[in-house]
Design an enzyme around this catalytic site. Structure first.
Site, PDB file in Angstrom:
ATOM      1  N   LYS A 157       0.848  -1.186   0.000  1.00  0.00           N
ATOM      2  CA  LYS A 157       0.000   0.000   0.000  1.00  0.00           C
ATOM      3  C   LYS A 157       0.881   1.231   0.000  1.00  0.00           C
ATOM      4  O   LYS A 157       2.013   1.127   0.483  1.00  0.00           O
ATOM      5  CB  LYS A 157      -0.951   0.019   1.195  1.00  0.00           C
ATOM      6  CG  LYS A 157      -0.383  -0.289   2.575  1.00  0.00           C
ATOM      7  CD  LYS A 157       0.770   0.464   3.144  1.00  0.00           C
ATOM      8  CE  LYS A 157       0.676   1.967   3.282  1.00  0.00           C
ATOM      9  NZ  LYS A 157       1.964   2.525   3.856  1.00  0.00           N
TER      10      LYS A 157
ATOM     11  N   TYR B   5      -4.568   4.077   6.379  1.00  0.00           N
ATOM     12  CA  TYR B   5      -5.053   3.095   7.365  1.00  0.00           C
ATOM     13  C   TYR B   5      -6.334   3.588   8.034  1.00  0.00           C
ATOM     14  O   TYR B   5      -7.272   2.826   8.259  1.00  0.00           O
ATOM     15  CB  TYR B   5      -4.000   2.835   8.446  1.00  0.00           C
ATOM     16  CG  TYR B   5      -2.801   2.043   7.988  1.00  0.00           C
ATOM     17  CD1 TYR B   5      -2.764   0.662   8.140  1.00  0.00           C
ATOM     18  CD2 TYR B   5      -1.689   2.657   7.433  1.00  0.00           C
ATOM     19  CE1 TYR B   5      -1.659  -0.080   7.743  1.00  0.00           C
ATOM     20  CE2 TYR B   5      -0.580   1.934   7.031  1.00  0.00           C
ATOM     21  CZ  TYR B   5      -0.576   0.566   7.183  1.00  0.00           C
ATOM     22  OH  TYR B   5       0.525  -0.164   6.780  1.00  0.00           O
TER      23      TYR B   5
HETATM   24  P1  NAD Z   1      12.384   1.715   2.166  1.00  0.00           P
HETATM   25  O1  NAD Z   1      12.840   3.062   1.767  1.00  0.00           O
HETATM   26  O2  NAD Z   1      12.918   1.138   3.423  1.00  0.00           O
HETATM   27  O3  NAD Z   1      12.721   0.675   0.989  1.00  0.00           O
HETATM   28  C1  NAD Z   1      12.474   0.982  -0.361  1.00  0.00           C
HETATM   29  C2  NAD Z   1      13.275   0.056  -1.256  1.00  0.00           C
HETATM   30  O4  NAD Z   1      13.089   0.468  -2.609  1.00  0.00           O
HETATM   31  C3  NAD Z   1      14.774   0.082  -0.965  1.00  0.00           C
HETATM   32  O5  NAD Z   1      15.293  -1.209  -1.010  1.00  0.00           O
HETATM   33  C4  NAD Z   1      15.338   0.933  -2.106  1.00  0.00           C
HETATM   34  O6  NAD Z   1      16.655   0.553  -2.464  1.00  0.00           O
HETATM   35  C5  NAD Z   1      14.367   0.584  -3.239  1.00  0.00           C
HETATM   36  N1  NAD Z   1      14.302   1.617  -4.275  1.00  0.00           N
HETATM   37  C6  NAD Z   1      14.295   1.376  -5.590  1.00  0.00           C
HETATM   38  N2  NAD Z   1      14.245   2.507  -6.288  1.00  0.00           N
HETATM   39  C7  NAD Z   1      14.250   3.516  -5.399  1.00  0.00           C
HETATM   40  C8  NAD Z   1      14.218   4.929  -5.508  1.00  0.00           C
HETATM   41  N3  NAD Z   1      14.170   5.559  -6.696  1.00  0.00           N
HETATM   42  N4  NAD Z   1      14.233   5.653  -4.373  1.00  0.00           N
HETATM   43  C9  NAD Z   1      14.250   5.061  -3.163  1.00  0.00           C
HETATM   44  N5  NAD Z   1      14.278   3.706  -2.986  1.00  0.00           N
HETATM   45  C10 NAD Z   1      14.289   2.952  -4.100  1.00  0.00           C
HETATM   46  O7  NAD Z   1      10.797   1.745   2.168  1.00  0.00           O
HETATM   47  P2  NAD Z   1       9.824   0.724   2.902  1.00  0.00           P
HETATM   48  O8  NAD Z   1       9.486   1.267   4.240  1.00  0.00           O
HETATM   49  O9  NAD Z   1      10.347  -0.645   2.812  1.00  0.00           O
HETATM   50  O10 NAD Z   1       8.485   0.904   2.006  1.00  0.00           O
HETATM   51  C11 NAD Z   1       8.339   0.239   0.762  1.00  0.00           C
HETATM   52  C12 NAD Z   1       6.841   0.140   0.421  1.00  0.00           C
HETATM   53  O11 NAD Z   1       6.193  -0.598   1.442  1.00  0.00           O
HETATM   54  C13 NAD Z   1       6.112   1.480   0.336  1.00  0.00           C
HETATM   55  O12 NAD Z   1       5.169   1.428  -0.690  1.00  0.00           O
HETATM   56  C14 NAD Z   1       5.422   1.610   1.682  1.00  0.00           C
HETATM   57  O13 NAD Z   1       4.221   2.374   1.630  1.00  0.00           O
HETATM   58  C15 NAD Z   1       5.107   0.160   1.989  1.00  0.00           C
HETATM   59  N6  NAD Z   1       5.056  -0.094   3.454  1.00  0.00           N
HETATM   60  C16 NAD Z   1       4.005  -0.818   3.934  1.00  0.00           C
HETATM   61  C17 NAD Z   1       3.951  -1.093   5.288  1.00  0.00           C
HETATM   62  C18 NAD Z   1       2.857  -1.967   5.829  1.00  0.00           C
HETATM   63  O14 NAD Z   1       2.694  -2.054   7.029  1.00  0.00           O
HETATM   64  N7  NAD Z   1       2.097  -2.639   4.971  1.00  0.00           N
HETATM   65  C19 NAD Z   1       4.918  -0.600   6.155  1.00  0.00           C
HETATM   66  C20 NAD Z   1       5.986   0.126   5.618  1.00  0.00           C
HETATM   67  C21 NAD Z   1       6.047   0.378   4.252  1.00  0.00           C
END
Ligand code: NAD
Length: 370
Positions: free
Chosen positions: A139, A224
């Site tokens: 999401k 949420y």
């Molecule tokens: P994060 O920044 O920790 O990780 C993002 C990943 O994408 C990294 O591995 C990064 O290297 C990669 N990436 C690829 N291209 C990129 C770019 N141009 N810029 C930045 N990063 C890039 O983020 P996250 O917290 O893991 O979130 C990822 C997704 O998961 C989002 O869509 C977020 O909304 C979702 N999320 C959902 C929940 C949940 O509870 N369901 C919780 C946190 C995040």
């Protein structure tokens, strides 16, 4: 980045232990006819190995009864060996964003789980569907309703299932609150108040860049609160009025910092919601009914949620939300059913989110598109 990760982790709570999560593995929902005699787990490829994949999803897959991590897709070569060693992934099941299409001939992968910045969800969902894989996408589903529709169409055209990472819909306390609300055992809901926010760290992160995030607190965590109103009522909002404020215009130059919005539902129920990237402590919903209330506070973390009604506290066994979400998706695939957190569900949230942003921009009450 570490600061952000720590903030988010502290805020959302820690991963459950395998022991706590074991309960789900026992609660098997597969009939032996649909799941096969050898009880083979469905293979999952994780796309994007950031915070959520590292700290929640990969550990959650170890707790899953019906899915296992078999492949990774990453743009960071240094992560490859670490992940391969930790999760026993063979080198020919490791891909980068350019070589992603090769996953089409990887029989170890049934499901592609997209955990990238929001703006990349549509592209990778469409590429995964074209590669013949089922898709679980985090999401918010995408940055626009138009992208959501393109994702739904691509999965339909490829005859693949699509689900969105709405883990709360599989969490026992949320499910119980939905059941209490829908059964009207405390009477009909008259009004709802819901909110989710946290203090975001690193000002350079992608969550504060409109091009990558699509929006700010609303897209990330306000969703949420929005969803909880929809699933408590089982209705879609028809009119929305919203207002935004920025107390730090530099940090939040590109995306929203704090928003409150009011939704009117067809039954006449009003829901007032809030979200912010600039304070902690807002993490709840409360539905006021004819005869009492249904309240979750805290509501939306990975663990330690609390459900209370006007009759008292409701204690239920915690489960690993990611393992449960993935096991439910495996069931949908194996039994050829649509997920309750389908692409259409993700689209409905984006339609409401677009109405919220439109209301802020036009300073008017806006009808939600359907
Ligand atoms: P994060 O920044 O920790 O990780 C993002 C990943 O994408 C990294 O591995 C990064 O290297 C990669 N990436 C690829 N291209 C990129 C770019 N141009 N810029 C930045 N990063 C890039 O983020 P996250 O917290 O893991 O979130 C990822 C997704 O998961 C989002 O869509 C977020 O909304 C979702 N999320 C959902 C929940 C949940 O509870 N369901 C919780 C946190 C995040």
């Amino acid at each position: 980045m570490n600061m952000l990760r720590n903030n988010r982790r502290e805020f959302l709570g820690t991963t459950l232990t395998a022991a706590t999560a074991a309960g789900i593995a026992q609660g098997g929902f597969f009939s032996s006819s649909t799941y096969g005699k050898e009880n083979k787990k469905l293979g999952v490829a994780l796309v994007g190995l950031g915070s959520l994949s590292t700290n929640q999803i990969a550990p959650g897959l170890l707790n899953s009864a019906h899915c296992k991590l078999t492949a990774i897709v990453t743009g960071t070569p240094e992560k490859e060996k670490k992940w391969a060693d930790k999760y026993g992934i063979q080198s020919d099941h490791i891909y980068n964003y350019q070589s992603f299409e090769k996953i089409a001939s990887d029989d170890s992968v049934d499901i592609v789980y997209i955990v990238l910045p929001n703006s990349m969800h549509a592209e990778f969902t469409i590429r995964a569907a074209k590669a013949g894989k089922h898709v679980l996408c985090e999401k918010p589903m995408a940055n626009s309703a138009a992208d959501c529709r393109a994702m739904i169409d691509a999965c339909k055209a490829a005859d693949r299932k699509l689900a969105i990472g709405y883990r709360c819909q599989f969490e026992p306390h949320h499910m119980k609150s939905m059941q209490i609300a829908r059964s009207k055992e405390l009477g009909a809901i008259k009004m709802i108040e819901a909110g989710f926010g946290f203090t975001i760290g690193d000002p350079k992160q992608w969550r504060l860049r409109k091009e990558l995030a699509g929006g700010g607190a609303l897209m990330d965590v306000g969703i949420y609160a929005l969803q909880s109103c929809r699933y408590l009522l089982g209705e879609e909002p028809k009119m929305i009025t919203a207002q935004e404020t920025k107390t730090d215009a530099a940090k939040f130059a590109e995306v929203d910092e704090s928003i409150t919005w009011l939704m009117q539902f067809p039954s006449g129920v009003l829901a007032y919601c809030s979200t912010s990237y600039n304070f902690n402590g807002l993490n709840r919903f409360q539905a006021f009914t004819d005869k009492g209330f249904i309240r979750m506070d805290p509501a939306f973390g990975y663990s330690d949620v609390r459900l209370e009604t006007s009759k008292g506290k409701v204690e239920l066994q915690a489960q690993d939300q990611f393992a449960t979400e993935m096991d439910n998706f495996a069931k949908c695939i194996l039994e050829d059913q649509n997920s309750k957190v389908s692409g259409e569900e993700g689209l409905k949230d984006l339609l409401a989110i677009e109405a919220i942003y439109k209301s802020i921009a036009t300073r008017t009450t806006v009808a939600v598109e359907s």
